[in-house]
Design an enzyme around this catalytic site. Structure first.
Site, PDB file in Angstrom:
ATOM      1  N   LYS A 127     -38.601 -36.639 -14.574  1.00 39.04           N
ATOM      2  CA  LYS A 127     -37.376 -36.673 -15.376  1.00 39.04           C
ATOM      3  C   LYS A 127     -36.298 -37.490 -14.655  1.00 39.04           C
ATOM      4  O   LYS A 127     -36.459 -37.872 -13.497  1.00 39.04           O
ATOM      5  CB  LYS A 127     -36.871 -35.247 -15.605  1.00 39.04           C
ATOM      6  CG  LYS A 127     -36.525 -34.509 -14.329  1.00 39.04           C
ATOM      7  CD  LYS A 127     -36.094 -33.094 -14.592  1.00 39.04           C
ATOM      8  CE  LYS A 127     -35.745 -32.396 -13.275  1.00 39.04           C
ATOM      9  NZ  LYS A 127     -35.201 -31.041 -13.479  1.00 39.04           N
ATOM     10  N   ARG A 172     -30.641 -19.785 -16.703  1.00 41.49           N
ATOM     11  CA  ARG A 172     -30.443 -21.089 -17.330  1.00 41.49           C
ATOM     12  C   ARG A 172     -31.301 -21.081 -18.580  1.00 41.49           C
ATOM     13  O   ARG A 172     -30.940 -20.438 -19.562  1.00 41.49           O
ATOM     14  CB  ARG A 172     -30.798 -22.203 -16.330  1.00 41.49           C
ATOM     15  CG  ARG A 172     -30.173 -23.541 -16.636  1.00 41.49           C
ATOM     16  CD  ARG A 172     -30.420 -24.548 -15.546  1.00 41.49           C
ATOM     17  NE  ARG A 172     -31.845 -24.785 -15.293  1.00 41.49           N
ATOM     18  CZ  ARG A 172     -32.312 -25.650 -14.401  1.00 41.49           C
ATOM     19  NH1 ARG A 172     -31.474 -26.357 -13.650  1.00 41.49           N
ATOM     20  NH2 ARG A 172     -33.609 -25.830 -14.246  1.00 41.49           N
ATOM     21  N   TYR A 215      -9.930 -49.854   2.225  1.00 42.24           N
ATOM     22  CA  TYR A 215      -8.908 -49.191   1.413  1.00 42.24           C
ATOM     23  C   TYR A 215      -8.363 -47.949   2.129  1.00 42.24           C
ATOM     24  O   TYR A 215      -9.108 -47.187   2.756  1.00 42.24           O
ATOM     25  CB  TYR A 215      -9.497 -48.740   0.082  1.00 42.24           C
ATOM     26  CG  TYR A 215      -9.735 -49.861  -0.909  1.00 42.24           C
ATOM     27  CD1 TYR A 215      -8.693 -50.655  -1.359  1.00 42.24           C
ATOM     28  CD2 TYR A 215     -11.013 -50.109  -1.395  1.00 42.24           C
ATOM     29  CE1 TYR A 215      -8.907 -51.673  -2.274  1.00 42.24           C
ATOM     30  CE2 TYR A 215     -11.252 -51.121  -2.310  1.00 42.24           C
ATOM     31  CZ  TYR A 215     -10.184 -51.904  -2.746  1.00 42.24           C
ATOM     32  OH  TYR A 215     -10.413 -52.915  -3.644  1.00 42.24           O
ATOM     33  N   MET A 245     -16.408 -50.525  -4.165  1.00 38.00           N
ATOM     34  CA  MET A 245     -17.330 -50.662  -5.291  1.00 38.00           C
ATOM     35  C   MET A 245     -18.519 -51.564  -4.969  1.00 38.00           C
ATOM     36  O   MET A 245     -19.656 -51.262  -5.334  1.00 38.00           O
ATOM     37  CB  MET A 245     -16.587 -51.202  -6.518  1.00 38.00           C
ATOM     38  CG  MET A 245     -17.467 -51.311  -7.760  1.00 38.00           C
ATOM     39  SD  MET A 245     -16.575 -51.959  -9.194  1.00 38.00           S
ATOM     40  CE  MET A 245     -15.460 -50.605  -9.551  1.00 38.00           C
TER      41      MET A 245
END
Length: 360
Positions: free
Chosen positions: A36, A132, A257, A305
């Site tokens: 998955k 769950r 940063y 990023m």
């Protein structure tokens, strides 16, 4: 094709080795490989193509994942762990020959009202403490009887549960869950499935008819304080990039940063072409290691990023273009997750589409 700076290499020999380790742990069990979430970030179709002949079934979370596998000509048994929520989905299950997990009374109501051309194969899930998915223990017998009476359901019903704390070998909850599961399913003839990766490794009594390895297939320890090396698991994914710039900074200068990292002396800083836009963790701390030519060097400054910066004091001969290992072979992803305040699952699943993937 030009190799991208940020790229992943998938070692399929390591994948096969890890499957062999599962079978060594659970030689009497059938293996249902959990692929998955894009095979935990490794590429669902690619992993399925390499696994399908080595395991007994595949498991995905959602029906759309299973349909993608069939579209890629994956022909083996596939279980959809979240099952179905709408009557219209039943035709899709039958069309693509998918197995479904039945975990609620609402699903049974859908099956009771259905008129299908053939029968659906199901795993009946009981909630033994995860809270769950799964029917409550007090509902088990009554709902199972209703499920057995559904003309649209294959009478060979299997049973399953899921452990919440199996990664902690000091926690007795797994033993309690297993005892409850065995009590509820005793006397029923269907196959039983309990063990996730952690239970496969640490709870031998949980290795029933089916085991469901996930994380360990990809070469990562499923135990809270374990290591892949100690379990003889090999990393399938290695994440790489390269140095794209070198900077000489003087004592007292800040890097990145927020100016949160300040040089304590004159030193060489390397700029690596990878960042949180590629899936490298934004919250990796200063000091998080990377590898350059098998030498560990620390992050210096905040991950951005598209780039991160590293302290090259111990690797002064580093050149632009040199390879950098972010995790994988020689640098466990578990360690990077620890530095980042997260778990390996999130790092593996977080690799973004702009990262080139190479299978070897």
């Amino acid at each position: 094709m030009i190799q991208a700076a940020a790229h992943v290499k998938l070692n399929m020999q390591a994948l096969r080795h890890n499957v062999d380790r599962v079978r060594e742990y659970a030689p009497e069990s059938k293996v249902m490989a959990v692929i998955k979430a894009n095979a935990y970030g490794h590429g669902m179709v690619t992993i399925a193509q390499h696994l399908s002949s080595n395991v007994d079934a595949l498991a995905v979370a959602r029906i759309d994942e299973a349909v993608r596998l069939r579209a890629a000509n994956i022909t083996g048994r596939i279980l959809v762990l979240q099952g179905f929520t709408q009557a219209e989905e039943l035709d899709v299950f039958l069309q693509y020959q998918l197995d479904a997990v039945v975990h609620s009374e609402q699903q049974i109501q859908i099956l009771e009202a259905a008129s299908l051309d053939s029968q659906l194969s199901v795993f009946f899930k009981v909630d033994t403490g995860m809270n769950r998915l799964g029917v409550l223990p007090k509902q088990f017998s009554k709902l199972l009887l209703r499920l057995q009476q559904c003309a649209s359901v294959n009478p060979s019903i299997s049973f399953m549960t899921h452990f919440s704390n199996a990664d902690d070998i000091q926690d007795n909850k797994t033993a309690q869950q297993l005892a409850l599961f065995e009590q509820l399913t005793k006397g029923y003839g269907g196959d039983k499935s309990c063990a996730n990766s952690a239970a496969i490794v640490a709870w031998p009594e949980a290795r029933t008819d089916w085991v469901r390895p996930g994380l360990m297939l990809y070469g990562v320890s499923p135990l809270l304080h374990g290591t892949a090396k100690s379990l003889d698991l090999k990393p399938v994914m290695s994440l790489y990039s390269r140095i794209i710039a070198l900077k000489q900074v003087t004592k007292g200068e800040a890097v990145g940063y927020g100016s949160g990292w300040v040089a304590e002396k004159e030193m060489l800083i390397g700029v690596v072409s990878i960042g949180y836009g590629d899936g490298y963790p934004r919250y990796a701390k200063n000091g998080t290691p990377v590898l350059i030519a098998n030498t560990r060097v620390p992050l210096a400054g905040r991950v951005s990023m598209d780039m991160l910066t590293i302290d090259l004091s111990t690797c002064p001969k580093t050149k632009i273009g040199d390879k950098v290992t972010l995790w994988g072979e020689g640098l466990p992803v578990e360690e990077i997750a620890s530095y980042s305040g997260t778990i390996p699952y999130t790092l593996l699943c977080g690799i973004t589409r702009r990262v080139q993937v190479i299978s070897i």
